[in-house]
Structures are given as structure tokens and as C-alpha cells.
Design an enzyme around this catalytic site. Sequence first.
Site, PDB file in Angstrom:
ATOM      1  N   GLY A 250      12.791  65.968  72.365  1.00 40.06           N
ATOM      2  CA  GLY A 250      12.954  67.012  71.355  1.00 40.06           C
ATOM      3  C   GLY A 250      11.672  67.785  71.183  1.00 40.06           C
ATOM      4  O   GLY A 250      10.855  67.879  72.116  1.00 40.06           O
ATOM      5  N   CYS A 257       6.005  58.503  58.316  1.00 41.90           N
ATOM      6  CA  CYS A 257       5.503  57.252  58.900  1.00 41.90           C
ATOM      7  C   CYS A 257       4.881  57.391  60.286  1.00 41.90           C
ATOM      8  O   CYS A 257       3.739  56.988  60.484  1.00 41.90           O
ATOM      9  CB  CYS A 257       6.633  56.233  58.982  1.00 41.90           C
TER      10      CYS A 257
HETATM   11  C1  UDX Z   1      10.401  55.541  60.837  1.00 35.86           C
HETATM   12  C2  UDX Z   1      10.737  54.142  61.403  1.00 35.86           C
HETATM   13  O1  UDX Z   1      11.909  54.256  62.236  1.00 35.86           O
HETATM   14  C3  UDX Z   1      10.952  53.159  60.280  1.00 35.86           C
HETATM   15  O2  UDX Z   1      11.189  51.855  60.816  1.00 35.86           O
HETATM   16  C4  UDX Z   1       9.676  53.125  59.418  1.00 35.86           C
HETATM   17  O3  UDX Z   1       9.814  52.267  58.346  1.00 35.86           O
HETATM   18  C5  UDX Z   1       9.376  54.533  58.902  1.00 35.86           C
HETATM   19  O4  UDX Z   1       9.253  55.428  60.005  1.00 35.86           O
HETATM   20  P1  UDX Z   1      11.704  57.562  59.739  1.00 35.86           P
HETATM   21  O5  UDX Z   1      10.372  58.216  59.598  1.00 35.86           O
HETATM   22  O6  UDX Z   1      12.658  57.612  58.597  1.00 35.86           O
HETATM   23  O7  UDX Z   1      11.525  56.014  60.106  1.00 35.86           O
HETATM   24  O8  UDX Z   1      12.440  58.291  60.950  1.00 35.86           O
HETATM   25  P2  UDX Z   1      13.007  57.930  62.394  1.00 35.86           P
HETATM   26  O9  UDX Z   1      14.486  58.004  62.359  1.00 35.86           O
HETATM   27  O10 UDX Z   1      12.418  56.712  62.968  1.00 35.86           O
HETATM   28  O11 UDX Z   1      12.511  59.232  63.193  1.00 35.86           O
HETATM   29  C6  UDX Z   1      11.140  59.608  63.202  1.00 35.86           C
HETATM   30  C7  UDX Z   1      10.936  60.889  63.994  1.00 35.86           C
HETATM   31  O12 UDX Z   1      11.134  60.653  65.375  1.00 35.86           O
HETATM   32  C8  UDX Z   1      11.876  62.043  63.613  1.00 35.86           C
HETATM   33  O13 UDX Z   1      11.135  63.233  63.556  1.00 35.86           O
HETATM   34  C9  UDX Z   1      12.874  62.074  64.751  1.00 35.86           C
HETATM   35  O14 UDX Z   1      13.398  63.373  64.957  1.00 35.86           O
HETATM   36  C10 UDX Z   1      12.014  61.632  65.919  1.00 35.86           C
HETATM   37  N1  UDX Z   1      12.758  60.995  67.013  1.00 35.86           N
HETATM   38  C11 UDX Z   1      13.365  59.802  66.837  1.00 35.86           C
HETATM   39  C12 UDX Z   1      12.781  61.607  68.263  1.00 35.86           C
HETATM   40  O15 UDX Z   1      12.225  62.682  68.446  1.00 35.86           O
HETATM   41  N2  UDX Z   1      13.425  60.965  69.285  1.00 35.86           N
HETATM   42  C13 UDX Z   1      14.043  59.768  69.132  1.00 35.86           C
HETATM   43  O16 UDX Z   1      14.589  59.253  70.121  1.00 35.86           O
HETATM   44  C14 UDX Z   1      14.021  59.173  67.865  1.00 35.86           C
END
Ligand code: UDX
Length: 434
Positions: A250, A257
Site C-alpha cells: 500500500g 503504534c
Molecule cells: C497495531 C498492531 O497490529 C497491534 O497489535 C498493536 O497493539 C497496535 O498497533 P493498529 O495500529 O490498530 O494495530 O493497526 P494495524 O491493523 O496493525 O495496521 C497498522 C498499519 O499498517 C495501517 O496503516 C495499515 O494500513 C497498515 N498495513 C497493515 C499495511 O499497510 N499492510 C498490511 O498488510 C497490514
Amino acid sequence: MNSSEKAPIGVIGVGWVGLVTAACFAELGHPVIARDVMAEKVDSLNRGEVTIHEPGLGELILKNKDRLTFTTDMDELLEGAKLLFVCVDTPPTYSGDADLSRVRSVVADLRADGDHVLIMKSTVPAGTGETIRRDLPGMAYVSCPEFLKEGSAVEDFLHPDRVVVGADPADSEAAAAVAALYEPLGGEIVLTDISSAEMIKLASNAYLATRISFINEIANVCEEVGADVGEVARGMGLDDRIGPHFLRPGIGFGGSCFPKDVNALKLLAGNSGYHFQLLNSVIEVNELQKRRVVSKLTKHLGSLVGRRVALLGLAFKPDTDDMREASSLVLSARLRGEGAEVVAFDPVAMDNARSLLPGVEMKETALAALENADAAVLVTEWSEFRELDWDGAAARMRRPLIIDGRNFLDADKLHESGFTYEGIGRPGVGTETE
Ligand code: UDX
């Protein structure tokens, strides 16, 4: 207390993590007393008003309101509960290190009476817990990092993959009491020492972020060699050792986090004398990834001066109004830096976004944002964008060009609607350039 009564739980800090923790323990049948220093927030929670956008949370608070008390009074909390979950923020400071001032002020407010257990949910640098424990003789200390994802936090709490419980051997009784709270939820309980528990949290987030930067670089190579990163990720993910998750390319990861924890782990290593080289690249790749859309647009439009670019989605991911470290922040600044006019629509994050995106025009609907646009960029994969009237969208735009920053939309369907479609790391459709 008779055997069917559940132990009262104390929660310190009623932000997003604290509120989810409080609501979910109440749902499990525990009386919960939650304390925050902000009187306004406490008052509105006592009136049943939940301002955080988190699916299922409001309902859970309403359903369990008889078991939930919100207060500003630390003494009331200490009298009401022995098991105290610390859920205060540890945001990055200017140096990038975690700001522990809120954790420290909570610790300063506690009375060590030999009976309470301090359970640290806030993310802290490895080594912090040992120091706090030394400063708080007479109170047991347990590290229990949170792994909740925004948008599915309630579900994650109630169905954890694992629960990490770190304690000194001298506090093994307290560790067992914390483990027992989570046993009904079924996830594996990892009993370990405090510093390892702290490292599990940081290492997990840094590893997941590394996977994302890795697949983003693979996507960029796919674009050069004519491969499709979706196929590559699918083929890789079927290997049990790799697995399918967190391989979605992406325009970069964001949120409260990943960026913070990757940097905090890099700095923790550096402060301890170790240069964590890999994490520098993870961060750099992520920064560059947010900007790649600009070159995709100039490939089609030439100069962006005076071009109207519509951003669909602003939040760092769908199902949240959280704008922290959202890729839209860097992207819109870059686009404006190139002279483009930027308009945007997000189903829930616009109120939070307004002050962060000066000069970006917010529109009430996606179609209104697309009116007379020279290009659209899908920034956040809100499900409603799949259902958009794309025929109508193409008719409204000055030029039906879309850059799908999350590989979320159906390229063929968009092409049928008249769009030139380009994703990340996959072949475009109708992408003849001028
Ligand atoms: C994350 C961790 O997953 C969680 O365990 C921790 O406690 C807090 O941080 P969160 O920040 O809510 O959770 O979001 P998450 O769903 O993990 O996605 C984080 C970022 O990565 C988003 O910007 C998402 O768009 C991006 N992402 C995620 C990708 O670009 N590709 C992926 O395959 C997965």
C-alpha cells in the site's frame, strides 16, 4: 467475596486502550473502576457518552454500565480494586523515545501497601518495568502489553492470540492472578520475565512493520518487472513459515503504534549501544512509500500545478477516525507542495483531519470530492468505496484517473466505468500515458 463474584478491576487512564480494557473486563463480569485525570472525560463517560470511534465499544459500555464506574479519584480506585491496569499514553518525545511522564506520575500517585498489583499495559521501553518495580517496593508489578488493533479492539480483547504476562519470580502470585483473568478468553498465556514481555510487544510491532515495508518493496520491484504483487503475496503466504497476514502492499503503514514502536525500538537499541540497522530501512521505505503516488500521478498528468486531486479516505486505516501518522498527511502535503489542489472525503475522520490538513478542502461525500477532479487517490480502504457509483464518479471527474493506494478496488470494473486504473505493484488497466 463469594466464589462466583469476579475480582474488581482498576483501570488507570481511560484513553482508547483503557476504555476497551474497562468495557471488556466488565463484559466478563468484573466490577470495574476506571480513573482518569480529565474530569470532563470522566463526566461524559458516567453519562454514557463514548466519543471514541471503535466498533462495539459503545454498546459494551452501555450493556455493562452497572459494573462500570469512572472517577478522577485515585483513592477511590485504590480502595475499590487491587488489580490495577495502567493504560496511559506513552507518546514519542522530540527525540523519538517514549514519553514516560504519564506513567511516572501514575506511579508517584500510588500508595504501596503490599496488596495491590500494578499491571502495565502501556507500551514502555524494555527495562522500564524493572526500574518501576524497584521504585515501588511493596507493590507487585506485572507487564501485560496490549496487542489490540484499532477497529477490532473489542474482538481482539475477547479473543486474543496470546496474552503476555511478565513478572519477577517474587511476584509469581500476582502473575498467576493476572493470567487467571485472561484464562476464560482461551488465548495462549505466555508467562515470562518483565523485560522479555516488554520486548515481545516492541518486537512484534517492529516485525509486522518490517513485513509491510518488505512487501511494499516487493511491490515496487513488481512494477518494474511486470509482476503482480497480489499473486506474489498469495504464493508466499501459503508457505506455513511465512503465512498470509500483513503482506498487503500500500502507501505505507501509520497509526499510533507501528511508526512509534519501530522508532522506539531502534532508539532503545541505540541507547543501549546497538545499531539496529534493519529498522532504519523499515522506516525509510515507509516514508518513501507514502510519496510514490506523486510520481504515479505525474506520469499521467505531467505537472501537478493547478491539478485537482481527490483523496478518498484520510484515516490511517478503515473503521477508525484516527489520523495519527496517517499516510494522507504526508501525501497531501507532497501534493500541495507540487502545486496541486487537494480535496478529500473520509466517512469518519474529517473532523480530526481538518486541523491537521490546512488547505485541504473537505467534502461531505466521496462523489462531491470527485467533482471536477483530475485524479482520485484511494488512501484508506473504507468498504463503502467499493460500493461507490463509479459510473457517476467518472462522469463527474475532469479526467477519470484513479490511483488505488491499497489495491482495494476492482480494476476491471473501474475500467468498464471509464477509469484509467493504477494500483501498487500490479499491472494498471487503461494506463496509456500521455
Ligand atoms: C497495531 C498492531 O497490529 C497491534 O497489535 C498493536 O497493539 C497496535 O498497533 P493498529 O495500529 O490498530 O494495530 O493497526 P494495524 O491493523 O496493525 O495496521 C497498522 C498499519 O499498517 C495501517 O496503516 C495499515 O494500513 C497498515 N498495513 C497493515 C499495511 O499497510 N499492510 C498490511 O498488510 C497490514
